[in-house]
Motif scaffolding. Structure first.
Motif, PDB file in Angstrom:
ATOM      1  N   ARG A   1      -9.294  10.546  -2.737  1.00 60.93           N
ATOM      2  CA  ARG A   1      -9.014   9.423  -3.638  1.00 60.93           C
ATOM      3  C   ARG A   1      -9.393   9.722  -5.081  1.00 60.93           C
TER       4      ARG A   1
ATOM      5  N   TYR B   1     -10.901   9.400  11.491  1.00 56.88           N
ATOM      6  CA  TYR B   1     -11.037  10.684  12.173  1.00 56.88           C
ATOM      7  C   TYR B   1     -12.295  10.640  13.041  1.00 56.88           C
TER       8      TYR B   1
ATOM      9  N   PRO C   1      -7.699   3.120  11.521  1.00 57.84           N
ATOM     10  CA  PRO C   1      -7.636   4.495  12.034  1.00 57.84           C
ATOM     11  C   PRO C   1      -8.596   5.409  11.276  1.00 57.84           C
TER      12      PRO C   1
ATOM     13  N   ARG D   1      -5.684  -1.552  12.426  1.00 54.94           N
ATOM     14  CA  ARG D   1      -6.262  -0.771  13.537  1.00 54.94           C
ATOM     15  C   ARG D   1      -7.464   0.074  13.096  1.00 54.94           C
TER      16      ARG D   1
ATOM     17  N   SER E   1       0.825  -1.214   0.000  1.00 58.34           N
ATOM     18  CA  SER E   1       0.000   0.000   0.000  1.00 58.34           C
ATOM     19  C   SER E   1       0.860   1.265   0.000  1.00 58.34           C
ATOM     20  N   CYS E   2       2.171   1.087  -0.171  1.00 58.03           N
ATOM     21  CA  CYS E   2       3.128   2.203  -0.290  1.00 58.03           C
ATOM     22  C   CYS E   2       3.297   2.983   1.013  1.00 58.03           C
ATOM     23  N   PHE E   3       3.028   2.370   2.150  1.00 53.09           N
ATOM     24  CA  PHE E   3       3.254   3.074   3.411  1.00 53.09           C
ATOM     25  C   PHE E   3       4.751   3.202   3.668  1.00 53.09           C
TER      26      PHE E   3
ATOM     27  N   ARG F   1     -12.735  11.346   2.171  1.00 53.58           N
ATOM     28  CA  ARG F   1     -11.795  10.348   1.657  1.00 53.58           C
ATOM     29  C   ARG F   1     -12.009  10.107   0.157  1.00 53.58           C
TER      30      ARG F   1
ATOM     31  N   GLU G   1      -1.196   6.900   8.596  1.00 54.37           N
ATOM     32  CA  GLU G   1      -1.063   5.776   7.655  1.00 54.37           C
ATOM     33  C   GLU G   1      -2.128   5.885   6.561  1.00 54.37           C
ATOM     34  N   MET G   2      -3.335   6.274   6.960  1.00 54.62           N
ATOM     35  CA  MET G   2      -4.423   6.432   5.988  1.00 54.62           C
ATOM     36  C   MET G   2      -4.132   7.592   5.036  1.00 54.62           C
ATOM     37  N   LEU G   3      -3.528   8.626   5.602  1.00 58.05           N
ATOM     38  CA  LEU G   3      -3.248   9.829   4.823  1.00 58.05           C
ATOM     39  C   LEU G   3      -2.159   9.563   3.782  1.00 58.05           C
ATOM     40  N   VAL G   4      -1.078   8.918   4.216  1.00 52.99           N
ATOM     41  CA  VAL G   4       0.052   8.742   3.291  1.00 52.99           C
ATOM     42  C   VAL G   4      -0.158   7.587   2.317  1.00 52.99           C
ATOM     43  N   THR G   5      -1.155   6.735   2.571  1.00 49.30           N
ATOM     44  CA  THR G   5      -1.436   5.667   1.600  1.00 49.30           C
ATOM     45  C   THR G   5      -2.544   6.085   0.627  1.00 49.30           C
ATOM     46  N   ALA G   6      -3.100   7.277   0.834  1.00 49.69           N
ATOM     47  CA  ALA G   6      -4.038   7.847  -0.147  1.00 49.69           C
ATOM     48  C   ALA G   6      -3.188   8.570  -1.205  1.00 49.69           C
TER      49      ALA G   6
ATOM     50  N   GLY H   1      -2.823   6.739  14.238  1.00 50.42           N
ATOM     51  CA  GLY H   1      -2.680   5.867  13.064  1.00 50.42           C
ATOM     52  C   GLY H   1      -3.272   6.456  11.795  1.00 50.42           C
ATOM     53  N   THR H   2      -3.948   7.608  11.905  1.00 44.83           N
ATOM     54  CA  THR H   2      -4.579   8.189  10.707  1.00 44.83           C
ATOM     55  C   THR H   2      -3.535   8.675   9.695  1.00 44.83           C
TER      56      THR H   2
ATOM     57  N   ARG I   1      -1.190   4.051  -5.422  1.00 44.38           N
ATOM     58  CA  ARG I   1      -2.149   4.515  -4.402  1.00 44.38           C
ATOM     59  C   ARG I   1      -3.494   4.896  -5.021  1.00 44.38           C
TER      60      ARG I   1
END
Lengths: 321, 246
Positions: free
Chosen positions: A102, A86, A84, A82, A48-50, A98, B82-87, B79-80, A73
């Motif tokens: 996207r 907001y 995560p 987890r 997922s490019c993390f 989101r 991770e969501m931000l940088v994988t978008a 952990g958000t 991405r």
């Protein structure tokens, strides 16, 4: 859809993913199995490019996860373990935000959000704050977020972790539906779940792929021998001698009791000796209380592979689908 | 930068979901109001406004770390991030949006102090609007430099308290201590000149605010603050990118 080649991730003094290679074709639902800490999440984070791999490469839809990270991405939906979110946003507002990030165009966004809310079953929760949702609805919101932009590939890390049995069933149904439309890589350590949803399984242990194939082919391939259990009342040495004389025998273990003794018999895969055993016991005037074949499950396979490896023997890749 | 408006909007509005932002803004206004009252009693003219804005520049070393502490560290902890940088969002967009969000919030926090100018007219003072405008510009540029530094510190840790304390120590050092050591501040006695005091004096925040307080917009001061802002944003982007090196 996914091409992973010699993928390795090392942290200081620890190899989380060790030189793994696999491919996932378009339209497959692949279950990524392994114990906690086996390397599932690390692999998914690289896809997922993390973060990038230490060595090797991962490509999604032909794009490299490091050099073409933005293209990758744009094509994936990712739900981390987890989930995560907001907490201060409302479900609908969060999904809209989101979807915007996207790349869902403004005119289609409202439709995309409404559609995903209906698909995932979030209608009653759409105006609620994410922070006030139960674990099950949080999981669903994470799932909705992952699919709102209709990605080509869905990467779901433990999507049913921490849910109750009813919620697990609901999420599983949603995943099955999603699998009809998109390629899915799904990690879990709940084996029954992957047996029910996945068309193929990748078993990862200590950072290495130790099995790769369909659930049926993996269990069948791993079995190699057939196992029967018989519980007999009779003189143990005589019963043992009789069983050893049967064709296709590979091995036997005995749990002798005062009255009833249990015999575990391993045979060639093509041999079924239940009829012979029953006949011999009856002919000799002994008693038979149980005679059954043991079917290997995915769980047995998992335990067998991971235990073998822990005992020191190298884990070898199994059947390729 | 197509995602910048959405990210900035989220960043700015998220301030209002947390009680912390209201507490910070309330304390800030109470503090600014009291300071203005005391200064006004002393100097019944436009100088009260100039003194106030210079004083607020110093007080921002305490308030800005409270605004910036959560910017990235909160996302890292929850952990958000991770969501931000994988978008499909670039690290630069993330850093700039957080900077803009905090800047807008700070501008909103400062905005009510404009009313103090009206108070001056009511007590018979004659405000020098040119000087006041320049002072506000200086205060905003100074605050933006603080925010850029705070943003970078916030990207280094998942602990908001650590981020706030580190930012405060850094800002305080450059506002107060450097001025004290180099004697480049008007309000402090020249205790001791230290080696490289000229260079250190150039880094002193307060020294660059002085001309704004006199109604002068010196390009050197603007460049100084702009350099700090760009440096802070650059370091933040590098800090976000660092997950790729580890």
């Amino acid at each position: 859809m996914i091409q992973v080649s010699n993928l390795t991730k090392r942290y200081a003094g620890f190899t989380a993913v060790d030189n793994i290679s696999f491919t996932v074709e378009k339209g497959e639902i692949v279950g990524f199995l392994g114990k906690n800490g086996a390397g599932k999440s690390t692999t998914m984070k690289m896809l997922s490019c993390f973060f990038p791999p230490t060595f090797g490469s991962a490509r999604v839809a032909g794009f490299d996860c490091v050099t073409d990270s933005m293209e990758v991405r744009r094509r994936i939906g990712y739900m981390p373990e987890r989930v995560p979110l907001y907490e201060d946003m409302r479900v609908e507002e969060y999904l809209d935000y989101r979807a915007r990030l996207r790349g869902v165009p403004r005119r289609q966004r409202s439709h995309a959000v409404n559609e995903v809310i209906a698909t995932i079953g979030l209608k009653e929760m759409r105006r609620k704050l994410v922070g006030s949702l139960s674990k099950g609805y949080r999981q669903r919101t994470g799932l909705a977020e992952a699919i709102v932009a209709k990605p080509e590939l869905l990467i779901l890390d433990e999507p049913t972790a921490g849910l109750d049995p009813g919620q697990i069933r609901q999420v599983r149904e949603v995943i099955k539906e999603l699998g009809k439309k998109t390629t899915l890589l799904l990690s879990t350590h709940i084996l029954s779940e992957v047996e029910l949803t996945a068309t193929r399984i990748l078993l990862i242990h200590r950072g290495r792929i130790v099995a790769n194939g369909s659930p049926g082919s993996l269990v069948g391939g791993a079995q190699g021998t057939r196992r029967f259990h018989a519980e007999v009342r009779g003189p143990v040495p005589m019963v043992e001698a009789m069983l050893k004389g049967l064709p296709g025998m590979r091995g036997m273990s005995i749990q002798a009791g005062e009255e009833w003794s249990r015999f575990t018999i391993d045979t060639e895969p093509e041999v079924d000796l239940r009829a012979d055993v029953a006949k011999f016991v009856v002919d000799n005037g002994w008693d038979l209380r149980e005679l059954r074949e043991e079917r290997m499950t995915l769980e047995d396979l998992f335990v067998q592979i991971t235990r073998t490896d822990e005992a020191g023997a190298p884990a070898t890749p199994k059947a390729e689908a | 930068m197509t995602n910048l408006p959405a990210l900035t909007k989220r960043e700015f509005t998220s301030n209002f979901y947390s009680p912390m932002a209201y507490v910070i803004a309330t304390f800030y206004l109470v503090f600014a109001g009291l300071s203005f009252y005391i200064l006004l009693k002393d100097q019944r003219d436009a100088n009260a406004m100039r003194s106030l804005l210079t004083f607020l520049g110093f007080i921002h070393t305490i308030f800005i770390p409270m605004v910036t502490m959560r910017l990235i560290s909160e996302e890292r902890k929850s952990g958000t991030l991770e969501m931000l940088v994988t978008a499909p969002v670039s690290d630069t967009e993330i850093a700039v949006s957080k900077f803009l969000g905090a800047t807008l919030f700070t501008a909103l926090m400062i905005a009510p102090t404009v009313l103090f100018t009206w108070v001056i007219t009511k007590v018979g003072g004659r405000p020098d609007y040119g000087m006041i405008k320049a002072s506000y510009l200086g205060l905003m540029l100074l605050s933006m430099a603080y925010i850029a530094i705070g943003l970078f510190i916030s990207s280094l840790t998942a602990n908001q308290i650590v981020a706030a304390i580190l930012t405060f120590v850094l800002l305080f050092t450059f506002y107060f201590l450097v001025g004290f050591l180099t004697g480049s501040t008007d309000s402090l006695p020249l205790h001791a000149k230290i080696p490289w005091s000229d260079i250190l004096g150039y880094l002193h925040f307060g020294a660059h605010l002085q001309s704004f307080g006199k109604g002068l917009v010196d390009s050197r001061d603007v460049v100084y603050f702009a350099s700090i802002i760009v440096l802070g944003l650059f370091l933040t982007v590098k800090s976000l990118e660092s997950r790729r090196w580890r």
